[in-house]
Design a protein around this motif. Structure first.
Motif, PDB file in Angstrom:
ATOM      1  N   VAL A 146      -8.100 -42.565  33.614  1.00  0.00           N
ATOM      2  CA  VAL A 146      -8.586 -43.926  33.821  1.00  0.00           C
ATOM      3  C   VAL A 146      -8.151 -44.444  35.189  1.00  0.00           C
ATOM      4  O   VAL A 146      -8.925 -45.073  35.923  1.00  0.00           O
ATOM      5  CB  VAL A 146      -8.089 -44.849  32.696  1.00  0.00           C
ATOM      6  N   LYS A 147      -6.906 -44.147  35.556  1.00  0.00           N
ATOM      7  CA  LYS A 147      -6.376 -44.614  36.837  1.00  0.00           C
ATOM      8  C   LYS A 147      -7.065 -43.950  38.012  1.00  0.00           C
ATOM      9  O   LYS A 147      -7.441 -44.604  38.991  1.00  0.00           O
ATOM     10  CB  LYS A 147      -4.870 -44.340  36.892  1.00  0.00           C
ATOM     11  N   MET A 148      -7.268 -42.642  37.954  1.00  0.00           N
ATOM     12  CA  MET A 148      -7.810 -41.894  39.086  1.00  0.00           C
ATOM     13  C   MET A 148      -9.322 -42.006  39.214  1.00  0.00           C
ATOM     14  O   MET A 148      -9.851 -42.084  40.325  1.00  0.00           O
ATOM     15  CB  MET A 148      -7.417 -40.414  38.964  1.00  0.00           C
ATOM     16  N   CYS A 149     -10.009 -41.997  38.095  1.00  0.00           N
ATOM     17  CA  CYS A 149     -11.461 -41.845  38.131  1.00  0.00           C
ATOM     18  C   CYS A 149     -12.230 -43.102  37.747  1.00  0.00           C
ATOM     19  O   CYS A 149     -13.456 -43.140  37.915  1.00  0.00           O
ATOM     20  CB  CYS A 149     -11.885 -40.696  37.205  1.00  0.00           C
ATOM     21  N   GLY A 150     -11.553 -44.105  37.209  1.00  0.00           N
ATOM     22  CA  GLY A 150     -12.255 -45.302  36.795  1.00  0.00           C
ATOM     23  C   GLY A 150     -13.193 -45.075  35.635  1.00  0.00           C
ATOM     24  O   GLY A 150     -14.236 -45.731  35.521  1.00  0.00           O
ATOM     25  N   VAL A 151     -12.850 -44.102  34.755  1.00  0.00           N
ATOM     26  CA  VAL A 151     -13.703 -43.787  33.614  1.00  0.00           C
ATOM     27  C   VAL A 151     -13.510 -44.819  32.512  1.00  0.00           C
ATOM     28  O   VAL A 151     -12.386 -45.164  32.149  1.00  0.00           O
ATOM     29  CB  VAL A 151     -13.364 -42.378  33.079  1.00  0.00           C
ATOM     30  N   GLU A 152     -14.624 -45.304  31.981  1.00  0.00           N
ATOM     31  CA  GLU A 152     -14.548 -46.284  30.893  1.00  0.00           C
ATOM     32  C   GLU A 152     -14.327 -45.580  29.561  1.00  0.00           C
ATOM     33  O   GLU A 152     -14.920 -44.535  29.283  1.00  0.00           O
ATOM     34  CB  GLU A 152     -15.843 -47.099  30.824  1.00  0.00           C
ATOM     35  N   LEU A 153     -13.448 -46.144  28.751  1.00  0.00           N
ATOM     36  CA  LEU A 153     -13.186 -45.598  27.431  1.00  0.00           C
ATOM     37  C   LEU A 153     -14.077 -46.297  26.408  1.00  0.00           C
ATOM     38  O   LEU A 153     -13.922 -47.498  26.161  1.00  0.00           O
ATOM     39  CB  LEU A 153     -11.714 -45.798  27.048  1.00  0.00           C
ATOM     40  N   PRO A 154     -15.022 -45.593  25.802  1.00  0.00           N
ATOM     41  CA  PRO A 154     -15.902 -46.204  24.787  1.00  0.00           C
ATOM     42  C   PRO A 154     -15.098 -46.641  23.562  1.00  0.00           C
ATOM     43  O   PRO A 154     -14.018 -46.105  23.287  1.00  0.00           O
ATOM     44  CB  PRO A 154     -16.865 -45.073  24.429  1.00  0.00           C
ATOM     45  N   LYS A 155     -15.653 -47.588  22.823  1.00  0.00           N
ATOM     46  CA  LYS A 155     -14.963 -48.085  21.636  1.00  0.00           C
ATOM     47  C   LYS A 155     -14.686 -46.960  20.642  1.00  0.00           C
ATOM     48  O   LYS A 155     -13.626 -46.900  20.010  1.00  0.00           O
ATOM     49  CB  LYS A 155     -15.785 -49.185  20.970  1.00  0.00           C
ATOM     50  N   LYS A 156     -15.644 -46.049  20.507  1.00  0.00           N
ATOM     51  CA  LYS A 156     -15.469 -44.921  19.586  1.00  0.00           C
ATOM     52  C   LYS A 156     -14.268 -44.091  19.974  1.00  0.00           C
ATOM     53  O   LYS A 156     -13.474 -43.685  19.111  1.00  0.00           O
ATOM     54  CB  LYS A 156     -16.731 -44.062  19.584  1.00  0.00           C
ATOM     55  N   PHE A 157     -14.097 -43.865  21.269  1.00  0.00           N
ATOM     56  CA  PHE A 157     -12.962 -43.065  21.713  1.00  0.00           C
ATOM     57  C   PHE A 157     -11.657 -43.826  21.559  1.00  0.00           C
ATOM     58  O   PHE A 157     -10.627 -43.242  21.204  1.00  0.00           O
ATOM     59  CB  PHE A 157     -13.147 -42.629  23.169  1.00  0.00           C
ATOM     60  N   ILE A 158     -11.674 -45.110  21.831  1.00  0.00           N
ATOM     61  CA  ILE A 158     -10.462 -45.922  21.669  1.00  0.00           C
ATOM     62  C   ILE A 158      -9.988 -45.875  20.221  1.00  0.00           C
ATOM     63  O   ILE A 158      -8.778 -45.793  19.950  1.00  0.00           O
ATOM     64  CB  ILE A 158     -10.719 -47.377  22.119  1.00  0.00           C
ATOM     65  N   ARG A 159     -10.925 -45.889  19.287  1.00  0.00           N
ATOM     66  CA  ARG A 159     -10.542 -45.804  17.874  1.00  0.00           C
ATOM     67  C   ARG A 159      -9.875 -44.464  17.570  1.00  0.00           C
ATOM     68  O   ARG A 159      -8.893 -44.408  16.815  1.00  0.00           O
ATOM     69  CB  ARG A 159     -11.773 -46.009  16.982  1.00  0.00           C
ATOM     70  N   VAL A 160     -10.395 -43.407  18.163  1.00  0.00           N
ATOM     71  CA  VAL A 160      -9.784 -42.087  17.980  1.00  0.00           C
ATOM     72  C   VAL A 160      -8.369 -42.087  18.535  1.00  0.00           C
ATOM     73  O   VAL A 160      -7.424 -41.595  17.898  1.00  0.00           O
ATOM     74  CB  VAL A 160     -10.639 -41.005  18.682  1.00  0.00           C
ATOM     75  N   LEU A 161      -8.202 -42.633  19.725  1.00  0.00           N
ATOM     76  CA  LEU A 161      -6.883 -42.674  20.358  1.00  0.00           C
ATOM     77  C   LEU A 161      -5.890 -43.478  19.536  1.00  0.00           C
ATOM     78  O   LEU A 161      -4.750 -43.040  19.317  1.00  0.00           O
ATOM     79  CB  LEU A 161      -7.013 -43.264  21.764  1.00  0.00           C
ATOM     80  N   GLU A 162      -6.322 -44.633  19.083  1.00  0.00           N
ATOM     81  CA  GLU A 162      -5.418 -45.490  18.313  1.00  0.00           C
ATOM     82  C   GLU A 162      -5.000 -44.843  17.001  1.00  0.00           C
ATOM     83  O   GLU A 162      -3.875 -45.011  16.539  1.00  0.00           O
ATOM     84  CB  GLU A 162      -6.091 -46.835  18.050  1.00  0.00           C
ATOM     85  N   ARG A 163      -5.898 -44.070  16.423  1.00  0.00           N
ATOM     86  CA  ARG A 163      -5.592 -43.451  15.132  1.00  0.00           C
ATOM     87  C   ARG A 163      -4.658 -42.256  15.267  1.00  0.00           C
ATOM     88  O   ARG A 163      -3.811 -42.024  14.404  1.00  0.00           O
ATOM     89  CB  ARG A 163      -6.892 -43.020  14.449  1.00  0.00           C
ATOM     90  N   TYR A 164      -4.800 -41.486  16.365  1.00  0.00           N
ATOM     91  CA  TYR A 164      -4.093 -40.208  16.450  1.00  0.00           C
ATOM     92  C   TYR A 164      -3.079 -40.110  17.595  1.00  0.00           C
ATOM     93  O   TYR A 164      -2.502 -39.040  17.798  1.00  0.00           O
ATOM     94  CB  TYR A 164      -5.110 -39.065  16.601  1.00  0.00           C
ATOM     95  N   GLU A 165      -2.849 -41.186  18.341  1.00  0.00           N
ATOM     96  CA  GLU A 165      -2.034 -41.071  19.547  1.00  0.00           C
ATOM     97  C   GLU A 165      -0.592 -40.630  19.272  1.00  0.00           C
ATOM     98  O   GLU A 165       0.084 -40.097  20.162  1.00  0.00           O
ATOM     99  CB  GLU A 165      -2.016 -42.397  20.311  1.00  0.00           C
ATOM    100  N   ASP A 166      -0.102 -40.821  18.062  1.00  0.00           N
ATOM    101  CA  ASP A 166       1.271 -40.423  17.739  1.00  0.00           C
ATOM    102  C   ASP A 166       1.347 -39.044  17.094  1.00  0.00           C
ATOM    103  O   ASP A 166       2.422 -38.607  16.672  1.00  0.00           O
ATOM    104  CB  ASP A 166       1.912 -41.458  16.806  1.00  0.00           C
ATOM    105  N   ASN A 167       0.217 -38.348  17.019  1.00  0.00           N
ATOM    106  CA  ASN A 167       0.176 -37.018  16.417  1.00  0.00           C
ATOM    107  C   ASN A 167      -0.532 -36.076  17.397  1.00  0.00           C
ATOM    108  O   ASN A 167      -1.748 -36.077  17.507  1.00  0.00           O
ATOM    109  CB  ASN A 167      -0.572 -37.077  15.078  1.00  0.00           C
ATOM    110  N   ASP A 168       0.251 -35.289  18.124  1.00  0.00           N
ATOM    111  CA  ASP A 168      -0.304 -34.482  19.205  1.00  0.00           C
ATOM    112  C   ASP A 168      -1.380 -33.511  18.724  1.00  0.00           C
ATOM    113  O   ASP A 168      -2.419 -33.345  19.373  1.00  0.00           O
ATOM    114  CB  ASP A 168       0.814 -33.697  19.898  1.00  0.00           C
ATOM    115  N   ILE A 169      -1.141 -32.842  17.612  1.00  0.00           N
ATOM    116  CA  ILE A 169      -2.102 -31.860  17.106  1.00  0.00           C
ATOM    117  C   ILE A 169      -3.388 -32.544  16.659  1.00  0.00           C
ATOM    118  O   ILE A 169      -4.496 -32.085  16.960  1.00  0.00           O
ATOM    119  CB  ILE A 169      -1.501 -31.048  15.942  1.00  0.00           C
ATOM    120  N   ALA A 170      -3.231 -33.660  15.949  1.00  0.00           N
ATOM    121  CA  ALA A 170      -4.412 -34.385  15.479  1.00  0.00           C
ATOM    122  C   ALA A 170      -5.219 -34.932  16.650  1.00  0.00           C
ATOM    123  O   ALA A 170      -6.465 -34.890  16.633  1.00  0.00           O
ATOM    124  CB  ALA A 170      -3.994 -35.520  14.544  1.00  0.00           C
ATOM    125  N   LEU A 171      -4.536 -35.419  17.691  1.00  0.00           N
ATOM    126  CA  LEU A 171      -5.248 -35.941  18.862  1.00  0.00           C
ATOM    127  C   LEU A 171      -5.965 -34.812  19.608  1.00  0.00           C
ATOM    128  O   LEU A 171      -7.104 -34.976  20.054  1.00  0.00           O
ATOM    129  CB  LEU A 171      -4.283 -36.656  19.802  1.00  0.00           C
TER     130      LEU A 171
END
Length: 292
Positions: free
Chosen positions: A215-240
């Motif tokens: 996000v910092k380097m490329c200015g890529v927008e995170l879609p809502k669908k992806f944000i939901r994935v991140l929020e759900r699995y960010e504390d589980n490396d394998i699941a993410l």
């Protein structure tokens, strides 16, 4: 083989790797290639090298080995921002001597607070230099969500068309997470008269730090669908990791269904992830190839 010719008969599936750092064990990259070439990609591109500078020589050697030892077509990346024309010619001569036919012409990052001492200000300068002096297939980068330094989408397309007019034969996109950005960009590029193959660059996002850096380097927008994935699995490396693979597979499936020229997978030197993604989409790639 020049990569632009591959698109005439099939939907292309290609990979990107990066060389080891100067002090790293070089055998690791060849272990990685042993596994990645099992996929039988249409080509593998090699970035200029972690650490840059003199490490660019590793790019040429690895690209040469991919072609001559693994018998997979290769592309060598070449940033030009700090090069003189004599230095560029020396690098290109070395590529030709190693049998490399494809070069990705890039500007490269400008170190903050410095002025380039080289003869090339932008990638189009290098593209023109190669076109005038070498019989090489020239690739260039494109940005579905607009180059971070661009004045806007119209300006960005103008300069992209200029790169193609200067001699770029094949474009590879920066990563994106929302396919609608790519489809919109592709439509506008074709209207602008950019008719060379345009590959969709896909990076499977598999850890939180990677996302933050992207996000910092490329200015890529995170879609809502992806944000939901991140929020759900960010504390589980394998699941993410697995969720990131699944997200990339969904992207690729949609892109192929819409008739994309090709998929360029940023592997991050991770054969496990590359294999998982390819195994999931290979039938779609094959079906498109048979249809051609």
């Amino acid at each position: 083989m020049k990569t632009a010719d591959i698109f005439k008969t099939k939907t292309v599936f290609s990979l990107e790797i990066f060389p080891p750092k100067p002090d790293a064990d070089e055998s690791v990259i060849y272990n990685t290639l042993d596994q990645l070439t099992d996929i039988s990609p249409d080509f593998i591109s090699v970035t200029y090298g972690a650490g840059g500078g003199k490490n660019g020589a590793k790019t040429i050697q690895i690209a040469s080995d991919i072609k001559n030892k693994y018998h997979v077509e290769s592309i060598a990346h070449m940033p030009c921002i700090n090069l003189t024309k004599d230095q560029a010619a020396s690098i290109l001569d070395n590529m030709v001597a190693h049998g490399i036919e494809n070069v990705l012409a890039l500007r490269g990052d400008i170190p903050e607070g410095t002025v380039s001492p080289g003869d090339f200000t932008h990638a189009d300068d290098l593209i023109t230099f190669i076109q005038d002096n070498y019989d090489l297939n020239i690739l260039a980068a494109c940005y579905p969500e607009v180059h971070p330094e661009s004045m806007g989408a119209v300006d960005d397309l103008k300069w992209l068309r200029h790169k193609v007019d200067c001699g770029a034969d094949h474009l590879i996109s920066q990563l994106f997470l929302d396919n609608e950005y790519f489809f919109s960009f592709l439509e506008k590029a074709r209207i602008a008269g950019i008719n060379v193959p345009i590959e969709a660059g896909i990076m499977p996002v598999t850890n939180k730090k990677q996302i933050e850096r992207m996000v910092k380097m490329c200015g890529v927008e995170l879609p809502k669908k992806f944000i939901r994935v991140l929020e759900r699995y960010e504390d589980n490396d394998i699941a993410l990791r697995d969720a990131g693979i699944a997200y990339a597979v969904d992207q690729i499936t949609d892109l192929i269904a819409e008739g994309v020229d090709g998929i360029h997978l940023y592997t991050m030197n991770n054969p496990y992830i590359a294999h998982k993604i390819y195994d999931a989409v290979q039938n779609l790639v094959a079906a498109k190839a048979n249809a051609c």
